[in-house]
Design an enzyme around this catalytic site. Structure first.
Site, PDB file in Angstrom:
ATOM      1  N   HIS A  16     -11.724 -27.930 -25.487  1.00  0.00           N
ATOM      2  CA  HIS A  16     -10.821 -27.589 -26.417  1.00  0.00           C
ATOM      3  C   HIS A  16     -11.048 -27.743 -27.257  1.00  0.00           C
ATOM      4  O   HIS A  16     -10.635 -29.051 -27.882  1.00  0.00           O
ATOM      5  CB  HIS A  16      -9.676 -27.879 -26.193  1.00  0.00           C
ATOM      6  N   HIS A  18     -12.299 -27.239 -32.216  1.00  0.00           N
ATOM      7  CA  HIS A  18     -12.588 -25.652 -32.141  1.00  0.00           C
ATOM      8  C   HIS A  18     -13.564 -26.372 -33.522  1.00  0.00           C
ATOM      9  O   HIS A  18     -13.254 -27.881 -34.310  1.00  0.00           O
ATOM     10  CB  HIS A  18     -11.685 -25.303 -33.780  1.00  0.00           C
ATOM     11  N   HIS A 192      -6.126 -19.549 -25.959  1.00  0.00           N
ATOM     12  CA  HIS A 192      -5.150 -20.081 -26.302  1.00  0.00           C
ATOM     13  C   HIS A 192      -3.425 -19.135 -25.413  1.00  0.00           C
ATOM     14  O   HIS A 192      -4.120 -18.245 -26.162  1.00  0.00           O
ATOM     15  CB  HIS A 192      -4.737 -20.335 -27.291  1.00  0.00           C
ATOM     16  N   GLU A 195       0.633 -22.611 -25.449  1.00  0.00           N
ATOM     17  CA  GLU A 195       0.884 -23.937 -26.705  1.00  0.00           C
ATOM     18  C   GLU A 195       2.487 -23.897 -27.208  1.00  0.00           C
ATOM     19  O   GLU A 195       3.676 -24.979 -26.741  1.00  0.00           O
ATOM     20  CB  GLU A 195      -0.122 -23.648 -27.683  1.00  0.00           C
ATOM     21  N   ASP A 273      -9.042 -30.953 -29.643  1.00  0.00           N
ATOM     22  CA  ASP A 273      -8.538 -29.725 -30.597  1.00  0.00           C
ATOM     23  C   ASP A 273      -9.242 -29.120 -32.001  1.00  0.00           C
ATOM     24  O   ASP A 273     -10.819 -28.737 -32.335  1.00  0.00           O
ATOM     25  CB  ASP A 273      -7.057 -29.517 -31.081  1.00  0.00           C
ATOM     26  N   ASP A 274      -9.053 -29.903 -32.767  1.00  0.00           N
ATOM     27  CA  ASP A 274      -8.946 -30.092 -34.051  1.00  0.00           C
ATOM     28  C   ASP A 274      -9.076 -31.353 -34.668  1.00  0.00           C
ATOM     29  O   ASP A 274      -8.008 -31.981 -35.282  1.00  0.00           O
ATOM     30  CB  ASP A 274      -7.822 -29.786 -34.898  1.00  0.00           C
TER      31      ASP A 274
HETATM   32  N1  HPA Z   1      -3.625 -22.855 -31.986  1.00  0.00           N
HETATM   33  C1  HPA Z   1      -4.607 -22.470 -32.376  1.00  0.00           C
HETATM   34  N2  HPA Z   1      -5.408 -21.891 -33.087  1.00  0.00           N
HETATM   35  C2  HPA Z   1      -5.838 -22.411 -34.029  1.00  0.00           C
HETATM   36  C3  HPA Z   1      -5.674 -24.136 -32.780  1.00  0.00           C
HETATM   37  C4  HPA Z   1      -4.607 -24.133 -31.917  1.00  0.00           C
HETATM   38  O1  HPA Z   1      -4.406 -24.807 -31.382  1.00  0.00           O
HETATM   39  N3  HPA Z   1      -7.007 -24.864 -33.423  1.00  0.00           N
HETATM   40  C5  HPA Z   1      -7.565 -24.105 -33.919  1.00  0.00           C
HETATM   41  N4  HPA Z   1      -7.051 -22.587 -34.462  1.00  0.00           N
HETATM   42 ZN    ZN Z   2      -7.046 -25.296 -29.809  1.00  0.00          ZN
END
Ligand code: HPA
Ligand code: ZN
Length: 314
Positions: A16, A18, A192, A195, A273-274
């Protein structure tokens, strides 16, 4: 060996991430400069100060602004190559990487430019990888279908489709048709869900989109029947604890439910994630770290033979 050293050294898969969220401020500013793109942020410090988020949307606003510097194949190449170098240094042996084509095609960048830059870096990279095309769920179902049409000539470079961006108000069911089409073309599916959105979105992702994994999924604990099903079917969750704290899904790392998920038998994995935006460390025991590393390979889209080469006996 300290747990921190173990976390760094143990071979693992990342499922996971991006790629647009891996763009560090230094490289962002360098690419902005060479492309003559004016950013709202003028320095690394100013950028880092903007990384103070109140929720998912406040992050996405900065994330899309950052991605606007990417214009040429070389930019996508450099961003991807930089991520792969950092992942390899952390002993990530395999990564399944999201990209958001609509973030770029919506600004007039050709789909080919995006995918060619990313896949050239993956081909030259130091680790095993797969690529997952994510649809932006705040855009229409028609826009997602157009994006899939653009992607199909390149489908041999993709392992799956996914779904990201603003969750609440954009349920998985909105994208039923495009996921059905993608799966009929032989692609796997992830999404996703859970969350910020409710457990019913996780249920929809499973039943309507036919996903093999849930990205985040932490709100599953609000529905004990759903938790039981995720565990029994060994549907993995790609959990991102630091992202969840930064975007205030949980107040602190101590409040995070990762340990609950593991104890309830869910195949949870830990992911970044990022990473350029969220950074940081997670507090785990040695046996949790080993379990999570095994889970990361089990949850991947590698073949059974490939998985066996990575998974160490317990
Ligand atoms: N959630 C939704 N969209 C996203 C995320 C996330 O954690 N990271 C990058 N785009
Ligand atoms: Zn994500």
């Amino acid at each position: 060996m300290s747990v921190e050293t173990l976390i760094r050294q143990i071979p693992k898969a990342e499922l996971h991430i991006h790629i647009e969220g891996s763009l560090e401020p230094e490289l962002m500013l360098e690419i902005a400069e060479r492309n003559g793109v004016k950013l709202r942020y003028r320095s690394v410090d100013e950028l880092r100060r903007a990384y103070n988020f109140s929720d998912l949307q406040s992050f996405l606003d900065v994330y899309y602004a950052g991605a606007s510097v990417l214009r040429k194949e070389r930019d996508f190449y450099d961003m991807t190559a930089a991520y792969l170098r950092r992942a390899a240094a952390d002993n990530v042996r395999h990564a399944e990487i999201f990209f958001d084509p609509q973030t770029h095609t919506g600004r007039g960048i050709a789909f080919e430019t995006v995918i060619n830059g990313i896949t050239a870096a993956l081909r030259d990279g130091p680790i095993s990888t797969r690529l997952i095309l994510c649809f932006l769920r705040h855009l229409s179902a028609e826009s997602a279908m157009e994006t899939l049409e653009q992607a199909l000539p390149f489908k041999d470079r993709l392992v799956a489709v996914g779904l990201d961006s603003s969750e609440v108000g954009n349920p998985p069911s909105k994208f039923a048709a495009v996921f059905t089409r993608a799966r009929s073309e032989g692609l796997r599916a992830v999404a996703h869900a859970g969350e910020e959105g409710p457990p019913s979105y996780i249920r929809e992702a499973l039943d309507i989109l036919g996903v093999s994994r849930i990205d985040h999924g932490v709100r599953c604990v609000e529905d004990s029947q759903l938790v039981g099903e995720l565990a029994a079917r060994r549907i993995p969750l790609t959990v991102c604890p630091l992202s969840n704290v930064k975007l205030r899904v949980f107040r602190s790392i101590k409040d995070h439910n990762l340990r609950t998920l593991l104890r309830r038998g869910i195949v949870a994995t830990i992911n970044s994630d990022d990473p350029a935006y969220f950074g940081g460390y997670v507090d785990l025991t040695e046996s949790e770290v080993r379990q999570l590393a095994r889970n990361s390979f089990e949850a991947s889209f590698l073949s059974a033979e490939e998985k066996a080469t990575y998974i160490q006996p317990a």
